[in-house]
Design a protein around this motif. Structure first.
Motif, short mmCIF file in Angstrom:
data_model
loop_
_atom_site.label_atom_id
_atom_site.label_comp_id
_atom_site.label_asym_id
_atom_site.label_seq_id
_atom_site.Cartn_x
_atom_site.Cartn_y
_atom_site.Cartn_z
N CYS A 1 -7.14 1.55 -4.21
CA CYS A 1 -8.31 1.40 -3.35
C CYS A 1 -9.44 2.26 -3.91
N PRO A 2 -10.69 1.91 -3.58
CA PRO A 2 -11.82 2.64 -4.15
C PRO A 2 -12.11 3.98 -3.45
N THR A 3 -11.32 4.30 -2.43
CA THR A 3 -11.45 5.49 -1.58
C THR A 3 -12.67 5.39 -0.65
N CYS A 4 -12.59 6.13 0.44
CA CYS A 4 -13.70 6.16 1.41
C CYS A 4 -13.49 7.40 2.28
N MET B 1 -2.97 3.77 -2.65
CA MET B 1 -3.92 3.55 -1.56
C MET B 1 -4.18 4.86 -0.82
N GLY B 2 -5.45 5.02 -0.37
CA GLY B 2 -5.86 6.30 0.19
C GLY B 2 -5.41 6.62 1.59
N CYS B 3 -5.10 5.58 2.41
CA CYS B 3 -4.78 5.90 3.81
C CYS B 3 -3.86 4.84 4.42
N ARG C 1 -11.82 7.83 4.73
CA ARG C 1 -10.48 7.95 5.33
C ARG C 1 -9.45 8.50 4.35
N THR C 2 -9.85 8.66 3.08
CA THR C 2 -8.90 9.01 2.03
C THR C 2 -8.20 10.35 2.28
N ASN D 1 -5.59 1.16 6.34
CA ASN D 1 -5.72 -0.13 5.65
C ASN D 1 -4.69 -0.32 4.55
N GLY D 2 -4.21 0.78 4.01
CA GLY D 2 -3.34 0.72 2.83
C GLY D 2 -2.18 -0.25 2.95
S1 SF4 Z 1 -7.15 2.10 1.78
FE1 SF4 Z 1 -7.93 3.55 3.28
S2 SF4 Z 1 -8.83 5.21 2.02
FE2 SF4 Z 1 -8.61 3.43 0.68
S3 SF4 Z 1 -10.63 2.43 0.79
FE3 SF4 Z 1 -9.26 1.40 2.27
S4 SF4 Z 1 -9.69 2.46 4.21
FE4 SF4 Z 1 -10.50 3.78 2.55
#
Ligand code: SF4
Length: 466
Positions: free
Chosen positions: A374-377, A406-408, A379-380, A411-412
């Motif tokens: 994931c591109p991170t945001c 995946m960061g979180c 929530r990471t 959504n991960g």
């Molecule tokens: S997986 Fe989670 S941390 Fe990664 S971009 Fe999607 S919402 Fe953000």
């Protein structure tokens, strides 16, 4: 480059998307609003680079309040803000008053997340659909009152239950779920809508957008499309994935705004997007042309079958290869170079790797494992970019596997549901490991999580290389 004049123009702050306006460039804030200083710095960087629209993760009411406070003090009015809300219909309604646009995912809007996976019988699904419709109409009505635009953004990995179970394919389910939301929005007279269809696989992204555009046009729904590949990762491969899917679609006059997802600093997404649009003003890309050239390219690559490219790849992370990658794509895919075949035996290793990535993306060969991220945001939960590099170094030799970083957990799990293994941030510095959609280990300390993943792969007998 401009969007088609026949597409409806949607206002988003001072920008208009579609309707013959210039293609607008988006990114998403990598920092959460709670990191006030670094958040402001990131915003200044992307504004200076010419970003038009920026998405901000809004995971809670507290984050929304913090964002509202930050916005009040901002001098930057060149950028329009898009709130990104998942699983919380009420929060999405509240965010309408603070943003110029809200992005919702029809696959998780007002749903119960992981628990909804258990819903199987028809009556329960219909009950769920009605509940979502009620909440969605409330949201769309309020969006019209607030003069806020909405992106209905589907994602290949997170489709709603009632569509997934009644459609013949994931692509048809995604189109049906976006169209259903469009219908609900139109019923309460909201027209400022943008649609998107993102897959982690660029060819699927290409095909579904073509299919969706045709379907939307046939129904007279001329809403703009937001383009992008989801979980593209970083460096060389991510640039190629984005350039292929978005470049070919724009060459076919599909798409009105874009976000080139990179697991890097958000400013790199803006830089690469500007270069891609500039490149597309000079070249038209065509998928069929690569297919024509592919046999000869594969023969040339066989001379380097024992080449190790990973060490060289690091150089591409900085973005300094943007121009070279686009130049290579121009040589191999552009209509103008349809009859030109470069001698790739003279290429440096990174460039041969780029050719391998292209062929793998087009399913014309399997050279390495598929590692998505994931591109991170905001929530990471851990350092995704660093982990992605480690995972790629350790596991890309496993050609048969697809591994997601995946960061979180918001959504991960949904977005990587088709991966063989998932490495997902579960809390600050903690990671859950997934195997074929099931969480098999929870709360592992980040420092030991890659070893745990390796152990899991070994235990399952998935560590053998053909
Ligand atoms: S997986 Fe989670 S941390 Fe990664 S971009 Fe999607 S919402 Fe953000």
């Amino acid at each position: 480059m401009e969007s088609l004049a026949t597409i409806h123009s949607v206002p988003i702050g001072k920008w208009n998307v579609g309707g013959g306006n210039a293609i607008s460039i988006q990114t998403m804030m990598g920092r959460g609003v709670e990191n006030e200083i670094s958040w402001r710095r990131e915003l200044e960087d992307i504004a200076a680079e010419g970003c038009h629209l920026v998405r901000v993760a809004i995971p809670s009411e507290l984050a929304l309040q913090q964002f509202q406070r930050l916005r009040r003090d901002l001098s930057c009015d060149a950028i329009a803000f898009i709130g990104d809300v998942h699983f919380q219909g009420k929060l999405a309604i509240d965010a309408l008053e603070v943003c110029e646009k809200i992005r919702i995912n029809p696959g998780n809007f007002a749903s119960h997340g992981a628990r909804s996976m258990a819903i199987v019988d028809k009556d329960t699904l219909e009950g769920e659909r009605k509940r979502i419709e009620k909440m969605a109409k409330k949201f769309f009505s309020r969006a019209r009152e607030c003069n806020c635009s909405v992106r209905i953004g589907s994602n290949g990995g997170s489709l709603s239950n009632h569509h997934r179970m009644s459609s013949a394919s994931a692509e048809l389910a995604a189109i049906a779920s976006v169209l259903e939301m469009v219908q609900w929005a139109e019923e309460v007279d909201l027209k400022n809508l943008v649609a998107s269809f993102k897959w982690s696989d660029p060819i699927s992204t290409l095909l579904i957008n073509e299919m969706a555009r045709e379907k939307f046009n046939s129904l007279g729904k001329n809403y703009p499309f937001h383009l992008g590949v989801t979980e593209a990762g970083n460096g060389l491969e991510a640039r190629i994935k984005n350039a292929i899917a978005v470049g070919i679609l724009l060459s076919k006059n599909i798409g009105d705004t874009l976000r080139l997802s990179l697991t890097e600093k958000s400013v790199n997404e803006i830089r690469f997007a500007k270069k891609l649009l500039d490149f597309l003003n000079r070249h038209r890309l065509c998928l069929e042309i690569l297919k024509e050239k592919s046999k000869e390219l594969l023969c040339q690559l066989k001379k380097f079958s024992d080449e190790h490219w990973i060490d060289d790849l690091q150089e591409s992370q900085s973005g300094s290869y943007d121009d070279e990658i686009l130049g290579l794509i121009g040589q191999l895919l552009s209509v103008e170079n349809a009859n030109f075949l470069p001698d790739i035996t003279t290429f440096p290793p990174w460039k041969r790797e780029a050719v391998r990535c292209l062929l793998q993306i087009f399913r014309l060969g399997r050279f390495h494992g598929e590692i998505i991220a994931c591109p991170t945001c905001g929530r990471t939960q851990y350092n995704v970019a660093e982990t992605l590099d480690h995972v790629r170094r350790r596991f890309s030799r496993l050609k048969h596997l697809k591994i997601a970083v995946m960061g979180c957990v918001v959504n991960g799990p949904g977005e990587m549901s088709d991966a063989d293994y998932g490495y997902i941030g579960s809390a600050n510095g903690k990671v859950n490991i997934y195997h074929r959609g099931q969480c098999v280990r929870r709360g592992i300390d980040e420092a030991h999580a890659i070893d745990a993943l390796e152990e899991m792969i070994r235990q399952n007998g998935d560590d053998c290389v053909e």
